[in-house]
Design an enzyme around this catalytic site. Sequence first.
Site, mmCIF file in Angstrom:
data_model
loop_
_atom_site.group_PDB
_atom_site.id
_atom_site.type_symbol
_atom_site.label_atom_id
_atom_site.label_comp_id
_atom_site.label_asym_id
_atom_site.label_seq_id
_atom_site.Cartn_x
_atom_site.Cartn_y
_atom_site.Cartn_z
ATOM 1 N N GLU A 193 0.824 -1.218 0.000
ATOM 2 C CA GLU A 193 0.000 0.000 0.000
ATOM 3 C C GLU A 193 0.854 1.263 0.000
ATOM 4 O O GLU A 193 0.530 2.237 0.694
ATOM 5 C CB GLU A 193 -0.932 0.010 1.219
ATOM 6 C CG GLU A 193 -1.952 -1.098 1.215
ATOM 7 C CD GLU A 193 -3.050 -0.892 2.246
ATOM 8 O OE1 GLU A 193 -2.806 -0.191 3.237
ATOM 9 O OE2 GLU A 193 -4.151 -1.421 2.039
ATOM 10 N N GLU A 262 -6.466 -7.903 -0.398
ATOM 11 C CA GLU A 262 -6.985 -7.873 0.976
ATOM 12 C C GLU A 262 -8.479 -7.579 0.965
ATOM 13 O O GLU A 262 -8.882 -6.446 0.739
ATOM 14 C CB GLU A 262 -6.292 -6.792 1.814
ATOM 15 C CG GLU A 262 -4.849 -7.092 2.125
ATOM 16 C CD GLU A 262 -4.187 -6.005 2.971
ATOM 17 O OE1 GLU A 262 -4.899 -5.290 3.708
ATOM 18 O OE2 GLU A 262 -2.956 -5.871 2.864
HETATM 19 C C1 GAL Z 1 -4.156 -2.694 5.164
HETATM 20 C C2 GAL Z 1 -2.744 -3.219 5.296
HETATM 21 C C3 GAL Z 1 -2.725 -4.496 6.117
HETATM 22 C C4 GAL Z 1 -3.517 -4.314 7.378
HETATM 23 C C5 GAL Z 1 -4.909 -3.865 7.032
HETATM 24 C C6 GAL Z 1 -5.787 -3.617 8.213
HETATM 25 O O1 GAL Z 1 -4.177 -1.385 4.767
HETATM 26 O O2 GAL Z 1 -2.191 -3.465 4.037
HETATM 27 O O3 GAL Z 1 -1.411 -4.862 6.389
HETATM 28 O O4 GAL Z 1 -2.875 -3.375 8.154
HETATM 29 O O5 GAL Z 1 -4.860 -2.666 6.356
HETATM 30 O O6 GAL Z 1 -5.959 -4.754 8.940
#
Ligand code: GAL
Length: 895
Positions: A193, A262
């Site tokens: 990110e 994610e």
């Molecule tokens: C995303 C990040 C993850 C984790 C998630 C929240 O932005 O890439 O590593 O932090 O948010 O759980």
Amino acid sequence: MVAQRGRPWIRCVLLLCLAIQFALFAAAETFFKPFNVSYDHRALIIDGKRRMLISAGIHYPRATPEMWPDLIAKSKEGGADVIQTYAFWSGHEPKRGQYNFEGRYDIVKFANLVGASGLYLHLRIGPYVCAEWNFGGFPVWLRDIPGIVFRTDNAPFKEEMQRFVKKMVDLMREEKLFSWQGGPIIMLQIENEYGNIESSFGQKGKEYVKWAAEMALALGAGVPWVMCKQVDAPGSLIDACNGYYCDGYRPNSYNKPTLWTEDWDGWYASWGGRLPHRPVEDLAFAVARFYQRGGSFQNYYMYFGGTNFGRTSGGPFYITSYDYDAPIDEYGLLSDPKWGHLKDLHAAIKLCEPALVAADSPHYIKLGPKQEAHVYRIKTHHEGLNITWYGTQISCSAFLANIDEHKAASVTFLGQKYNLPPWSVSILPDCRNVVFNTAKVGAQTTIKSVEFDLPLYSGISTRQQLITKNEDLFITKSWMTVKEPISVWSENNFTVQGILEHLNVTKDLSDYLWHITRIFVSDEDISFWEESKISPAVAIDSMRDVLRVFVNGQLTGSVIGHWVKVEQPVKFLKGYNDLVLLSQTVGLQNYGAFLERDGAGFRGQVKLTGFKNGDIDLTKLLWTYQVGLKGEFLKIYTIEENEKADWAELSLDAFPSTFTWYKTYFDNPAGTDPVALDLGSMGKGQAWVNGHHIGRYWTLVAPKHGCQEICDYRGAYNSDKCSTNCGKPTQTWYHIPRSWLQASSNLLVILEETGGNPFEISIKLRATRVICAQVSESHYPPVQKWLDPDFIDGKIAVNDLRPEMHLQCQDGMMITSIEFASYGTPQGSCQSFARGNCHAANSLSIVSEGCLGKNSCSIGISNLIFGSDPCRGVIKRLAVEARCGSLPNAGFSQF
Ligand code: GAL
């Protein structure tokens, strides 16, 4: 309608599954026949074939190696093709140049287990990972490298980053873990990110992105790399989406597939915060929408969240549990209906896979103002990719969506009528029959219960009560205690003028940094305070995360916050006073630009206000610094070293006490249910079992308000929607992995900062003993039925497929009682079911007959099963609540 004999596409799905399983079995040694991974605009291409992939996020250090096989197996059973993890640099290189690939950091073992189970691996090396992990995964020594600026075009940083990324890629290659070597790794990730913070670095940020991409590619890993949330991901690196919904996402080039690295299926929690909950109907909707609109790879972040053991939790203030409301809970138990409903969803998507991969893009049909269909057809003239996988016979799959947050809709699609609940997607693998709707949950609900509650000292608060109780009930007969000194305790202390930056001193070897000085208070000051009613105060411009102020050995105040102003009134005596400021971290910052500058402790002016002759500038004084706690550094929490402390028996009236160590011994509870330590009676501190650090604990209570009584799945989710646990401590249970326990005399050591009652600490077993399900006549038949050979052979017609209720206990358990069963119009939900106006009198006997004594059972939802129709013209449901218990002779003894 009678199913056409032998629906060839379904038969082919079945044959393919068998073929894959056979191939995996045959190739058990190297896992896979070496295969290449590439991609086109539609999907990842695995061994020459486009694939629709479901991925399950599991972070290996958030579980123990002993838990890994079961977690991977449960992911596979839930329908995952891929396991995704970050690599955790801080764990792998705790000291610069000294690597650790042991125990929970044995990433090679983890990858091998993934491969051995026939799943692929997506390895996100980062090495910045965020992940609510301490310092975002960076080792804290990184900030001490001269001239370093993290995550930008900075030579010292790039050198360290490259060294670690290369180390990981080389390791994976040496261990033959890449797909082209017959291993499971199909994809990697560089950075994480970065797009969110890139603009903070101006041109240098852009240069860094290019450098990171080129550096990664130059390592010759031979599989695709992704950069998530990176619109400018260069060249062949695939930019991927992270979020609650990613169906509108398109990568930055037509040649790249749409990947969702994610999918936040829940969220993390902070001390004193509520517990986030994402309803599975909404999650399934998001996933179905993604594949509907052209997505091809989706990863649940997290599929299993696990535990932030030790001091690995990021922050500030992230709790030890990383349960994440994931489909597999922190303890490794299935969290249903989430896990089960997603399993059904995955099966439905897999039925569509032949058409999804064959079509280059979906055909969009507007069905209504907020209703739409996406149709994937196999064109007969299709060339290039091999579409004969499941046979060419499957020619059409469709998704029908109703994105209206409030109302159900009736739509007509290809001449047929369909009812779509609000905020839902129906999946039609043959463009005709609905096999799944995201809002109709047929999967069972599991209720996690504490079946056993083993007080370590039985919650007794007076000696009299203790004497009158049967002592055999207690796991432990006594607690021992030793005080932590509120002063220097080692030769390593040093004295300098001024206030030093916290991390520069502690190097994060401990949460604690003692600042010790002396303050002289004159007669005039005392009279001034008496007359003016002004009280002296410690005033600090800015502080994080916790400050404890001690005057003459007594804790006089605590301040909690993230870069907050401090004004802490204190009381001094005439003459010299010992002033101790204890600065504490509760998880280092894991998100944002310039983490190397973030630091901890105090910033700006540090003063004593309210003195007769004005403020005292504390930054001008001499301060003695002491890093950490004596007990921590003597390792009195280990079996080998615990005798180094002068433990004394804790008397029943001696608590509460600040900065105190407690120890006791307990036996391993019988059985295999996961074990938890209930620290609800304590304040804040850390706990160890047999030398294993189970994490920080804190009983901070969540706000009373802001939880929803009824969680409405409809409409866009955010982490404040549907949260639970209002007015209760955010976390009271702490996972003790079974593998850390021996049969008896397990050493439990606790460091308590603020008080609390150790006599009420107890051991609990986490178990699924209550299962419920509710399925309606109007529900769809189980998705798996479409793969039933009888169905494929045409022995069962589509119209004869019935909805079914399926109940299943944990492995090794069976259904021991049916607490409730009603076929008719039952009301309420799990654990509060009640009969409605319509009820089939034989409901309980039918369900009992079908289920009692079995690990799992299925009951058809139809009048046929219950003998007659209990109320004509009414749509009926079957609701059941069952209890699971031990199988006879299975070795599960109960306390
Ligand atoms: C995303 C990040 C993850 C984790 C998630 C929240 O932005 O890439 O590593 O932090 O948010 O759980």
